[in-house]
Design a protein around this motif. Structure first.
Motif, mmCIF file in Angstrom:
data_model
loop_
_atom_site.group_PDB
_atom_site.id
_atom_site.type_symbol
_atom_site.label_atom_id
_atom_site.label_comp_id
_atom_site.label_asym_id
_atom_site.label_seq_id
_atom_site.Cartn_x
_atom_site.Cartn_y
_atom_site.Cartn_z
ATOM 1 N N THR A 53 22.467 -32.138 1.031
ATOM 2 C CA THR A 53 21.218 -32.851 0.778
ATOM 3 C C THR A 53 20.458 -32.264 -0.406
ATOM 4 O OG1 THR A 53 21.050 -33.408 3.126
ATOM 5 C CG2 THR A 53 19.047 -33.629 1.798
ATOM 6 N N GLU A 54 20.357 -30.930 -0.452
ATOM 7 C CA GLU A 54 19.605 -30.305 -1.544
ATOM 8 C C GLU A 54 20.479 -29.991 -2.758
ATOM 9 O OE1 GLU A 54 16.912 -27.262 -0.575
ATOM 10 O OE2 GLU A 54 16.030 -28.332 1.125
ATOM 11 N N GLY A 55 21.771 -30.202 -2.608
ATOM 12 C CA GLY A 55 22.661 -30.072 -3.751
ATOM 13 C C GLY A 55 22.956 -28.659 -4.201
ATOM 14 N N MET A 56 22.763 -27.671 -3.341
ATOM 15 C CA MET A 56 23.093 -26.301 -3.710
ATOM 16 C C MET A 56 24.605 -26.121 -3.768
ATOM 17 S SD MET A 56 20.353 -23.822 -1.721
ATOM 18 C CE MET A 56 21.038 -22.336 -2.470
ATOM 19 N N ALA A 57 25.082 -25.428 -4.766
ATOM 20 C CA ALA A 57 26.502 -25.112 -4.846
ATOM 21 C C ALA A 57 26.859 -24.096 -3.761
ATOM 22 C CB ALA A 57 26.843 -24.546 -6.217
ATOM 23 N N PRO A 58 28.080 -24.166 -3.215
ATOM 24 C CA PRO A 58 28.472 -23.182 -2.194
ATOM 25 C C PRO A 58 28.282 -21.741 -2.658
ATOM 26 C CG PRO A 58 30.069 -24.954 -2.286
ATOM 27 C CD PRO A 58 29.115 -25.176 -3.415
ATOM 28 N N GLU A 59 28.536 -21.481 -3.946
ATOM 29 C CA GLU A 59 28.363 -20.129 -4.462
ATOM 30 C C GLU A 59 26.897 -19.694 -4.416
ATOM 31 O OE1 GLU A 59 31.971 -22.007 -6.072
ATOM 32 O OE2 GLU A 59 29.846 -22.613 -6.021
ATOM 33 N N ALA A 60 25.995 -20.651 -4.635
ATOM 34 C CA ALA A 60 24.570 -20.335 -4.576
ATOM 35 C C ALA A 60 24.136 -20.065 -3.135
ATOM 36 C CB ALA A 60 23.753 -21.476 -5.171
ATOM 37 N N VAL A 61 24.700 -20.832 -2.202
ATOM 38 C CA VAL A 61 24.395 -20.591 -0.787
ATOM 39 C C VAL A 61 24.907 -19.217 -0.374
ATOM 40 C CG1 VAL A 61 24.837 -21.361 1.571
ATOM 41 C CG2 VAL A 61 24.371 -23.045 -0.223
ATOM 42 N N GLN A 62 26.108 -18.869 -0.808
ATOM 43 C CA GLN A 62 26.658 -17.554 -0.499
ATOM 44 C C GLN A 62 25.764 -16.449 -1.046
ATOM 45 O OE1 GLN A 62 30.239 -15.950 -2.585
ATOM 46 N NE2 GLN A 62 31.124 -15.873 -0.551
ATOM 47 N N ALA A 63 25.316 -16.604 -2.286
ATOM 48 C CA ALA A 63 24.447 -15.598 -2.896
ATOM 49 C C ALA A 63 23.132 -15.470 -2.127
ATOM 50 C CB ALA A 63 24.179 -15.953 -4.356
#
Length: 402
Positions: A261-271
């Motif tokens: 929904t918010e369009g965060m990349a998986p790498e950004a979520v991991q960080a």
């Protein structure tokens, strides 16, 4: 071959540091620590410190620009150069390594060869903050000590005897068979505490104990008769209670929302989850409990309150898993030193028989529960490096005798 008088070097390689401890092998007793220290700030502003077994500072060095170690290999070279001056003829017979993740199969210390390294590299996505750096330390040590056994000791191993109910997720069975299950971590610390209780508190060791390993990484473990029954950490070292920079348990729907929904990349979520959550993310100030306790920012107070709430909740849950509790043990940096947080965590656990004596707690005594309390509350230092050294010596002696 390993013999009395030999040395065992223990390495704990992190993202920007290598901690080391040198142990002397003895004939009958456990290996005894002689020297310890670390190179921290690798790749940025490296600093070397070393001390003896009594904690006396023996060496301290900040490198000038251009001469600083910029890799784990270079940092290990600096450590070895210093150790060469204090070994006093002792032979380094083996190097032991803390490795965070051993997967479903590596449930005991193992001498590392090429095949083992490949298996451990495949587990790196499950412990991205730790595993790659653990393996860098092994590679650097193997290069510096060719032909000497490199022994991996796993933080997951102590939890491998969990019942299936504690380890599985509510997913179709094929996911469990593919290794998607709850592993638990901090096992070397919990194993050390279990051994310490067995030696000094045999009645407690034979009973039901909850251990709270509270540091920059934090988890809790339920033990029955010295064996792990359940732990708050799961598939990765993100699960469970909040930590210094890690989120702890979070609704998986939040992650789906952030990505879809918010369009965060998986790498950004991991960080976010690994590096900017937990006490640091909640407070916006620091991951260090000492900084938060000294701050008058309301965000710091809320972060500490949430941390205490979640730890208290997990103590109750693990006590239920055990069907009761005879002892609660605090260990690791926060557990061993943060007196105010210990009191906040235990406040409200009277229904389990848990209470804190404020005088004993303020004095940081070994036992901080009131005399005659229904549940004994202890503060015990952990020593993962000593546990690794014992494993290394035991493994090599068994291989010789067989």
């Amino acid at each position: 071959m390993i013999a009395p008088g030999d040395a065992v070097l223990v390495l704990n390689a992190g993202s920007s540091s290598i901690k080391f401890e040198l142990f002397e092998v003895r004939a009958e007793a456990a290996p005894i620590a002689r020297f310890a220290g670390q190179v921290e700030g690798i790749g940025a502003a490296p600093r070397f410190t070393a001390r003896d077994a009594a904690g006396r500072r023996l060496a301290e060095r900040d490198w000038a620009e251009g001469g600083a170690p910029d890799s784990h290999r270079a940092a290990l070279a600096a450590i070895i150069a210093w150790l060469d001056g204090v070994l006093e003829g002792r032979r380094v017979a083996a190097v032991g390594h803390r490795v965070v993740h051993g997967g479903p199969d590596l449930a005991a210390p193992v001498v590392v060869d090429g095949a083992v390294m490949e298996r451990l590299r495949a587990l790196a996505p499950l412990a991205p903050l730790h595993q790659p750096h653990n393996l860098s330390g092994i590679a650097a040590a193997a290069e510096r000590f060719p032909g000497i056994p490199q022994v991996a000791c796993f933080d997951t191993a102590f939890h491998r005897a969990h019942p299936w109910e504690a380890d599985t997720f509510a997913l179709p069975p094929e996911f469990y068979e593919r290794g998607i299950r709850r592993y638990g971590f901090h096992g070397l610390s919990y194993e050390y505490i279990a051994r310490s209780l067995e030696q000094h508190e045999p009645e407690l060791a034979a009973g039901r104990v909850v251990v709270a390993h509270l540091g920059n990484g934090a988890s809790l473990c339920a033990m029955r008769a010295g064996r792990s029954v359940d732990s708050t950490m799961g598939f990765t070292a993100l699960d469970g209670v909040p930590m210094g920079t890690r989120s702890g348990q979070i609704d998986p729907g939040v992650l789906l929302h952030l990505i879809m929904t918010e369009g965060m990349a998986p790498e950004a979520v991991q960080a976010l989850l690994y590096g900017n959550a937990g006490l640091k993310g909640m407070s916006g100030i620091s991951q260090d409990v000492r900084d938060l306790e000294a701050s008058d920012d309301p965000r710091a107070a809320r972060a500490l309150s949430h941390f205490a709430w979640r730890v208290r909740r997990e103590i109750g849950a693990l006590s239920a898993v055990l069907g009761g509790i005879e002892a609660l043990v605090f260990t690791a940096g926060i557990g061993e030193n943060a007196r105010g947080l210990r009191a906040r965590i235990c406040d409200g656990l009277g229904f389990l028989g848990i209470a804190i004596d404020p005088v004993r707690n303020a004095a940081n005594e070994r036992e901080i529960s009131p005399p005659g309390a229904g549940v004994r509350v202890l503060v015990l230092p952990t020593d993962e490096e000593a546990m690794i050294a014992r494993h290394v010596v035991g493994l090599l002696r068994r291989s010789i005798s067989s």
